[in-house]
Write a protein that holds these residues in place. Structure first.
Motif, PDB file in Angstrom:
ATOM      1  N   UNK A  44       0.821  -1.217   0.000  1.00 13.95           N
ATOM      2  CA  UNK A  44       0.000   0.000   0.000  1.00 13.95           C
ATOM      3  C   UNK A  44       0.856   1.270   0.000  1.00 13.95           C
ATOM      4  N   UNK A  45       1.945   1.273   0.758  1.00 16.00           N
ATOM      5  CA  UNK A  45       2.713   2.518   0.891  1.00 16.00           C
ATOM      6  C   UNK A  45       3.342   2.942  -0.428  1.00 16.00           C
ATOM      7  N   UNK A  46       4.075   2.029  -1.052  1.00 18.04           N
ATOM      8  CA  UNK A  46       4.718   2.395  -2.318  1.00 18.04           C
ATOM      9  C   UNK A  46       3.698   2.716  -3.408  1.00 18.04           C
ATOM     10  N   UNK A  47       2.494   2.179  -3.270  1.00 25.00           N
ATOM     11  CA  UNK A  47       1.464   2.457  -4.277  1.00 25.00           C
ATOM     12  C   UNK A  47       1.152   3.950  -4.388  1.00 25.00           C
ATOM     13  N   UNK A  48       1.377   4.709  -3.304  1.00 21.73           N
ATOM     14  CA  UNK A  48       1.189   6.158  -3.380  1.00 21.73           C
ATOM     15  C   UNK A  48       1.994   6.762  -4.536  1.00 21.73           C
ATOM     16  N   UNK A  49       3.179   6.215  -4.741  1.00 27.47           N
ATOM     17  CA  UNK A  49       4.125   6.805  -5.693  1.00 27.47           C
ATOM     18  C   UNK A  49       4.101   6.150  -7.071  1.00 27.47           C
ATOM     19  N   UNK A  78     -13.004  -5.251 -12.569  1.00 29.47           N
ATOM     20  CA  UNK A  78     -13.394  -3.953 -12.034  1.00 29.47           C
ATOM     21  C   UNK A  78     -12.341  -3.403 -11.078  1.00 29.47           C
ATOM     22  N   UNK A  79     -11.100  -3.595 -11.454  1.00 29.33           N
ATOM     23  CA  UNK A  79     -10.001  -3.084 -10.629  1.00 29.33           C
ATOM     24  C   UNK A  79      -9.728  -1.624 -10.995  1.00 29.33           C
ATOM     25  N   UNK A  80      -9.266  -0.834 -10.024  1.00 30.91           N
ATOM     26  CA  UNK A  80      -8.980   0.578 -10.315  1.00 30.91           C
ATOM     27  C   UNK A  80      -7.770   0.734 -11.250  1.00 30.91           C
ATOM     28  N   UNK A  81      -7.604   1.929 -11.760  1.00 35.41           N
ATOM     29  CA  UNK A  81      -6.490   2.212 -12.680  1.00 35.41           C
ATOM     30  C   UNK A  81      -5.161   1.818 -12.047  1.00 35.41           C
ATOM     31  N   UNK A  82      -4.301   1.204 -12.850  1.00 34.73           N
ATOM     32  CA  UNK A  82      -2.984   0.812 -12.361  1.00 34.73           C
ATOM     33  C   UNK A  82      -2.917  -0.618 -11.853  1.00 34.73           C
ATOM     34  N   UNK A  83      -4.091  -1.257 -11.727  1.00 33.35           N
ATOM     35  CA  UNK A  83      -4.126  -2.641 -11.238  1.00 33.35           C
ATOM     36  C   UNK A  83      -4.776  -3.532 -12.290  1.00 33.35           C
ATOM     37  N   UNK A  84      -4.288  -4.757 -12.378  1.00 36.19           N
ATOM     38  CA  UNK A  84      -4.892  -5.716 -13.286  1.00 36.19           C
ATOM     39  C   UNK A  84      -4.556  -7.118 -12.796  1.00 36.19           C
ATOM     40  N   UNK A  85      -5.317  -8.077 -13.265  1.00 40.82           N
ATOM     41  CA  UNK A  85      -4.965  -9.451 -12.934  1.00 40.82           C
ATOM     42  C   UNK A  85      -3.757  -9.807 -13.779  1.00 40.82           C
ATOM     43  N   UNK A  86      -2.646 -10.035 -13.127  1.00 43.72           N
ATOM     44  CA  UNK A  86      -1.384 -10.161 -13.843  1.00 43.72           C
ATOM     45  C   UNK A  86      -0.659 -11.427 -13.411  1.00 43.72           C
ATOM     46  N   UNK A  87      -1.156 -12.583 -13.810  1.00 47.80           N
ATOM     47  CA  UNK A  87      -0.570 -13.825 -13.307  1.00 47.80           C
ATOM     48  C   UNK A  87       0.833 -14.045 -13.843  1.00 47.80           C
ATOM     49  N   UNK A  88       1.722 -14.562 -13.002  1.00 49.98           N
ATOM     50  CA  UNK A  88       3.081 -14.823 -13.464  1.00 49.98           C
ATOM     51  C   UNK A  88       3.149 -16.088 -14.306  1.00 49.98           C
ATOM     52  N   UNK A  89       4.150 -16.150 -15.141  1.00 48.26           N
ATOM     53  CA  UNK A  89       4.476 -17.414 -15.802  1.00 48.26           C
ATOM     54  C   UNK A  89       5.092 -18.320 -14.738  1.00 48.26           C
ATOM     55  N   UNK A 124      -3.886   5.228   0.693  1.00 41.74           N
ATOM     56  CA  UNK A 124      -3.507   4.677  -0.609  1.00 41.74           C
ATOM     57  C   UNK A 124      -4.788   4.132  -1.255  1.00 41.74           C
ATOM     58  N   UNK A 125      -5.602   5.075  -1.745  1.00 47.24           N
ATOM     59  CA  UNK A 125      -6.988   4.768  -2.110  1.00 47.24           C
ATOM     60  C   UNK A 125      -7.128   3.698  -3.193  1.00 47.24           C
ATOM     61  N   UNK A 126      -6.343   3.854  -4.255  1.00 45.12           N
ATOM     62  CA  UNK A 126      -6.501   2.893  -5.355  1.00 45.12           C
ATOM     63  C   UNK A 126      -6.098   1.491  -4.913  1.00 45.12           C
TER      64      UNK A 126
END
Ligand code: ZN
Length: 477
Positions: free
Chosen positions: A289-294, A329-340, A448-450
């Protein structure tokens, strides 16, 4: 593109270069290793730089009453969590450089005010020497027997072969004792119990030689016991509020795809399994959450590489990917991003299996190493060795002082983050940090709202039973 063995080798070598403090005693103690590898593709050439930026070892987790309302203790010291927290230290250092106008090998300015993004060509990869605890560890024996891993012996042959008589345990349960109760598969007709299989110990014969092993069922038409396919067990218990494990013999022993708290003897812990945390990072990112601010965009691991151990691709996929793949329905900057998901053929020399192979008479009982090592690529105090959530070797008198704190604990990471905020030109602060009433760790996380919105979506759509953190433990500053 990414070679699993190359990554594993890089991480094992990095571990070898560390000083002895906190390392397992060869042949007697084992541990788990995890690491974050930064891969940088240079735009102007074909060169690809791969470097370990954070490494962690550890197998332990504190009980819930040991949790600190001052943020001074490391709750969860599993290698994966240590490696991720060390990576946060590294990212904070790099962000500090960036906001101070220096050169960062990780971040460059993004288009939104006060926000940063990864330099072009930079990706992060996660390595773990062992299948993560929890859901990913519930592997059908058929799967793992078909893999090149140390054979799991039956009780009988095991005793005959080496005389130690210790049952091989499941792929994890770092701090759970060897005296785990193995329910017996007793014959309904009261037949010869010598034929009973200990479900955790299938015979070491080639599974292809026993066709009935592929179909569940305790007996054939003649009433004889057929080998029942089994799963590697986990000591990680299902979170409360949901279904418990059915504990049926064989494949029906565990529920699958459910949230679990970390395994361990003694007092229950509140920390969730590494499988659950990795799944969460695949949606919220691993930056927290903290680094997400930036950050304009969350940071995701492009790849997860697992060292040689019992492993199932399907189970890893279920535990780390499928459980969250429907989240939307994730906010901007987030997505389902599964690793290989990749697996290496190289085994960590301090794994439990290797330690059992190297164990010699008179060495004492094999046990998980109590210490956790963190090393990360920062200029100041890169090494941080802990035990029981505090600095290794610290005296009782020092508890409660800065000397006793790990640099990875909540309070220390919070203070490092605040130093980034202090170093940021007020005109270049991200919008979410422009409120003056932010004081406590809780305040900064909530602001860190988003990130919090993304967590709400993940929570409601995939993990409704994930326990909410206790606000009273997060009000420090
Ligand atoms: Zn774990």
């Amino acid at each position: 593109m990414v070679h699993a063995d190359e990554i594993a080798k890089l991480c094992y070598e990095r571990f070898n270069q560390l000083p002895r403090r906190g390392k397992p005693e060869p042949g007697r103690e084992w541990t788990l290793l995890a690491a974050v590898v930064q891969i940088t593709r240079c735009a102007d050439s074909d060169t690809v730089k791969k470097e370990v930026v954070s490494l962690g070892t550890g197998t332990k987790c504190i009980g819930q009453t040991a949790m600190s309302p001052k943020g001074e203790i490391l709750n969860d010291s599993h290698a994966e969590v240590i490696a991720r927290r060390g990576c946060i230290r590294y990212l904070i250092q790099e962000l500090n450089r960036a906001v101070s106008g220096g050169d960062s090998s990780v971040f460059c300015q993004a288009d939104q005010r006060g926000k940063w993004r990864l330099q072009p060509g930079v990706v992060f990869l996660f390595f773990t020497s062992h299948t993560p605890c929890g859901d990913a560890a519930i592997i059908p024996m058929i799967d793992s027997l078909s893999q090149p891993c140390p054979p799991v012996l039956s009780v009988k042959s095991h005793k005959e072969n080496d005389g130690r008589g210790d049952l091989k345990r499941g792929p994890e349960e770092p701090s759970e004792g060897k005296h785990i109760k193995l329910p017996r598969l007793d014959l309904e007709d009261g037949g010869d119990t010598k034929q009973s299989l200990l479900p955790n110990s299938p015979k070491s014969e080639d599974p292809s030689q026993s066709p009935s092993a592929k179909t569940p069922g305790p007996s054939d038409s003649a009433g004889r016991l057929a080998p029942v396919p089994d799963v590697h067990r986990t000591g990680a218990k299902c979170v409360s509020g949901g279904p418990a494990d059915p504990l049926h013999p064989g494949l029906g022993y565990h529920s699958t795809g459910v949230l679990r708290v970390k395994p361990g003897r003694g007092e229950p812990t509140r920390s969730l399994s590494c499988s659950d945390k990795l799944a969460r990072w695949g949606v919220l990112g691993f930056q927290g959450a903290l680094l997400s601010h930036y950050l304009q965009e969350a940071l995701y691991f492009s790849t997860v590489v697992v060292g040689k151990c019992p492993y199932s691709q399907e189970v890893m996929q279920r535990a780390l990917v499928t459980r969250c793949s429907h989240v939307w329905d994730l906010p901007a900057g987030f997505s389902v991003c599964p690793p290989e998901l990749l697996r290496s053929s190289l085994e960590f020399p301090f794994s439990q299996a290797q330690t059992e192979l190297r164990h010699q008479a008179g060495q004492g009982r094999i046990s998980p190493c109590g210490a956790a090592i963190s090393w990360c690529n920062v200029t100041e105090r890169p090494l941080d060795v802990t035990a029981n959530g505090y600095k290794h070797g610290v005296t009782k008198k020092a508890l409660g002082t800065a000397k006793a704190r790990s640099l990875l604990c909540k309070l220390e990471l919070f203070h490092s983050f605040l130093s980034v905020v202090a170093a940021t030109d007020p005109g270049a602060l991200p919008d979410s940090l422009r409120r003056t009433e932010l004081k406590t760790y809780w305040d900064f996380k909530e602001a860190s709202r988003l990130y919090q919105q993304a967590w709400q979506q993940l929570h409601s759509q995939a993990f409704p039973l994930w326990p909410r953190s206790d606000r009273d433990l997060l009000l420090f500053r």
